[in-house]
Scaffold this motif. Structure first.
Motif, mmCIF file in Angstrom:
data_model
loop_
_atom_site.group_PDB
_atom_site.id
_atom_site.type_symbol
_atom_site.label_atom_id
_atom_site.label_comp_id
_atom_site.label_asym_id
_atom_site.label_seq_id
_atom_site.Cartn_x
_atom_site.Cartn_y
_atom_site.Cartn_z
ATOM 1 N N PRO A 166 28.039 39.256 33.376
ATOM 2 C CA PRO A 166 29.175 38.461 32.917
ATOM 3 C C PRO A 166 29.725 39.011 31.601
ATOM 4 C CG PRO A 166 27.336 37.062 33.586
ATOM 5 C CD PRO A 166 26.816 38.456 33.560
ATOM 6 N N HIS A 167 31.039 38.948 31.445
ATOM 7 C CA HIS A 167 31.745 39.404 30.250
ATOM 8 C C HIS A 167 31.801 40.926 30.144
ATOM 9 C CE1 HIS A 167 31.846 35.262 28.848
ATOM 10 N NE2 HIS A 167 30.561 35.190 29.114
ATOM 11 N N ASP A 168 31.620 41.618 31.262
ATOM 12 C CA ASP A 168 31.781 43.067 31.289
ATOM 13 C C ASP A 168 33.232 43.367 31.640
ATOM 14 O OD1 ASP A 168 31.728 45.784 31.605
ATOM 15 O OD2 ASP A 168 30.677 45.738 33.531
ATOM 16 N N PHE A 169 34.012 43.674 30.622
ATOM 17 C CA PHE A 169 35.443 43.890 30.825
ATOM 18 C C PHE A 169 35.779 45.302 31.295
ATOM 19 C CE2 PHE A 169 35.304 40.209 28.013
ATOM 20 C CZ PHE A 169 36.232 39.375 28.604
ATOM 21 N N THR A 170 34.769 46.136 31.565
ATOM 22 C CA THR A 170 35.062 47.456 32.134
ATOM 23 C C THR A 170 35.429 47.336 33.604
ATOM 24 O OG1 THR A 170 32.792 47.948 32.847
ATOM 25 C CG2 THR A 170 33.382 48.494 30.558
ATOM 26 N N ASP A 171 34.993 46.240 34.236
ATOM 27 C CA ASP A 171 35.317 45.936 35.637
ATOM 28 C C ASP A 171 34.704 46.905 36.641
ATOM 29 O OD1 ASP A 171 36.955 43.578 35.285
ATOM 30 O OD2 ASP A 171 38.422 44.907 34.358
ATOM 31 N N ARG A 172 33.749 47.717 36.225
ATOM 32 C CA ARG A 172 33.184 48.700 37.149
ATOM 33 C C ARG A 172 32.333 48.046 38.233
ATOM 34 N NH1 ARG A 172 31.036 52.517 32.384
ATOM 35 N NH2 ARG A 172 30.392 50.431 31.732
ATOM 36 N N PHE A 173 31.503 47.103 37.848
ATOM 37 C CA PHE A 173 30.712 46.358 38.824
ATOM 38 C C PHE A 173 31.517 45.184 39.367
ATOM 39 C CE2 PHE A 173 27.596 43.286 40.220
ATOM 40 C CZ PHE A 173 26.494 44.013 40.660
ATOM 41 N N THR A 174 32.261 44.562 38.481
ATOM 42 C CA THR A 174 33.035 43.373 38.826
ATOM 43 C C THR A 174 34.014 43.644 39.964
ATOM 44 O OG1 THR A 174 32.912 42.773 36.495
ATOM 45 C CG2 THR A 174 34.464 41.543 37.845
ATOM 46 N N TYR A 175 34.541 44.861 40.031
ATOM 47 C CA TYR A 175 35.507 45.184 41.084
ATOM 48 C C TYR A 175 34.943 44.890 42.462
ATOM 49 C CZ TYR A 175 37.982 47.900 44.593
ATOM 50 O OH TYR A 175 38.633 48.275 45.743
ATOM 51 N N TRP A 176 33.713 45.335 42.697
ATOM 52 C CA TRP A 176 33.144 45.165 44.032
ATOM 53 C C TRP A 176 32.891 43.697 44.351
ATOM 54 C CZ3 TRP A 176 33.981 48.728 47.261
ATOM 55 C CH2 TRP A 176 33.991 50.069 46.876
ATOM 56 N N VAL A 177 32.412 42.946 43.376
ATOM 57 C CA VAL A 177 32.180 41.522 43.601
ATOM 58 C C VAL A 177 33.489 40.833 43.980
ATOM 59 C CG1 VAL A 177 31.447 39.358 42.533
ATOM 60 C CG2 VAL A 177 30.207 41.473 42.026
ATOM 61 N N ALA B 272 45.138 38.950 34.558
ATOM 62 C CA ALA B 272 45.028 39.637 35.845
ATOM 63 C C ALA B 272 44.751 41.122 35.660
ATOM 64 C CB ALA B 272 46.313 39.443 36.648
ATOM 65 N N GLU B 273 44.824 41.605 34.428
ATOM 66 C CA GLU B 273 44.626 43.028 34.168
ATOM 67 C C GLU B 273 43.180 43.425 34.427
ATOM 68 O OE1 GLU B 273 44.993 46.289 30.528
ATOM 69 O OE2 GLU B 273 45.456 44.166 30.202
ATOM 70 N N ARG B 274 42.994 44.550 35.121
ATOM 71 C CA ARG B 274 41.666 45.067 35.399
ATOM 72 C C ARG B 274 41.609 46.541 35.019
ATOM 73 N NH1 ARG B 274 41.319 40.541 35.339
ATOM 74 N NH2 ARG B 274 40.429 39.063 36.836
ATOM 75 N N LYS B 275 40.475 46.966 34.462
ATOM 76 C CA LYS B 275 40.357 48.327 33.956
ATOM 77 C C LYS B 275 39.790 49.308 34.971
ATOM 78 C CE LYS B 275 39.911 46.911 29.141
ATOM 79 N NZ LYS B 275 39.068 46.931 27.910
ATOM 80 N N ALA B 276 39.299 48.799 36.085
ATOM 81 C CA ALA B 276 38.748 49.688 37.115
ATOM 82 C C ALA B 276 39.003 49.069 38.481
ATOM 83 C CB ALA B 276 37.249 49.907 36.892
ATOM 84 N N GLY B 277 38.987 49.903 39.487
ATOM 85 C CA GLY B 277 39.184 49.417 40.842
ATOM 86 C C GLY B 277 40.431 49.985 41.481
ATOM 87 N N MET B 278 40.458 49.940 42.790
ATOM 88 C CA MET B 278 41.568 50.527 43.537
ATOM 89 C C MET B 278 42.713 49.534 43.703
ATOM 90 S SD MET B 278 41.539 52.340 47.292
ATOM 91 C CE MET B 278 40.951 53.890 46.622
ATOM 92 N N ASP B 279 43.900 50.045 43.547
ATOM 93 C CA ASP B 279 45.092 49.246 43.792
ATOM 94 C C ASP B 279 45.087 48.794 45.249
ATOM 95 O OD1 ASP B 279 48.020 48.491 43.006
ATOM 96 O OD2 ASP B 279 48.170 49.557 44.925
#
Length: 216
Positions: free
Chosen positions: A44-55, A193-200
């Motif tokens: 939680p609170h990981d704003f890099t979104d690297r793991f969060t993207y998949w969740v 809504a801004e995310r730092k990682a993940g596919m469009d």
């Protein structure tokens, strides 16, 4: 195009630079120092979104682009597990150098995504797309598809680190389901809504469409 030998040399040089700071610490504290080498830190609170993207992507459902090999090994560590362990080491006045990532058994990309699906009680359909096809469509590993590093980059050791020493020093991990659930709960509170990682999403759908047409 870089050759395999060039890629390996770059990775080795990066590793040497990474540990220069440890040498400085050991020089300053010759009687003993504690050096922690964490892997990908998530939670939680990981704003890099690297793991969060998949969740989040699995929670959305539908056809999900899954990259490369199903059996590709991945590693990461929940920030809460890392912090608790480091505090114990400090309290015990432990010294030494430790690789700190997880889990304590092999975790593949497929198993991770299926765990996300199960934990979130979802019915996402994973479409496994060949690495060369992804690269041909200019899909970027790690940034657009976090946790995925193309085999052609010759960085197998990056997400396959030996952590036996840390395990012997008491490093333990909470169930993966807890990390997934906590991240999703935190994500639901985010206002931007801004995310730092993940596919469009549009690019993902375009790649999936091309892949499926190719398979016909």
């Amino acid at each position: 195009m870089k050759t395999k030998e060039a890629e390996v040399a770059i990775n080795e040089h990066y590793g040497e630079l990474k540990f220069l700071c440890e040498q400085e610490v050991e020089r300053a504290f010759p009687e003993g120092a504690l050096n922690i080498r964490p892997g990908l830190i998530v939670g939680p609170h990981d704003f890099t979104d690297r793991f969060t993207y998949w969740v989040n992507r699995v929670a959305k459902g539908g056809e999900v682009l899954a990259p490369g090999r199903r059996d590709k090994e991945i590693q990461f560590i929940d920030v809460r597990d890392l912090a608790e362990w480091i505090l114990r080491l400090v309290e015990e006045q432990r010294t030494g150098t430790f690789n700190a990532t997880g889990p304590d058994s092999t975790l593949t990309m497929e198993k991770f995504l299926e765990e996300c699906n199960s934990t979130l009680e979802n019915d996402a359909d994973f479409v496994w797309v060949d690495e060369q096809f992804l690269l041909g469509h200019k899909v970027e590993g790690w940034s657009e598809l976090p946790l995925w590093i193309p085999d052609s980059m010759y960085m197998n050791g990056f997400l396959g680190v030996d952590i036996q020493k840390a395990l012997q020093a008491g490093l333990r991990f909470r169930p993966l389901t807890e990390t997934i659930r906590a991240i999703r709960e935190w994500e639901m509170t985010r206002e931007t809504a801004e995310r730092k990682a993940g596919m469009d999403p549009e690019k993902e759908q375009a790649v999936l469409k091309d892949w499926q047409q190719r398979a016909l």
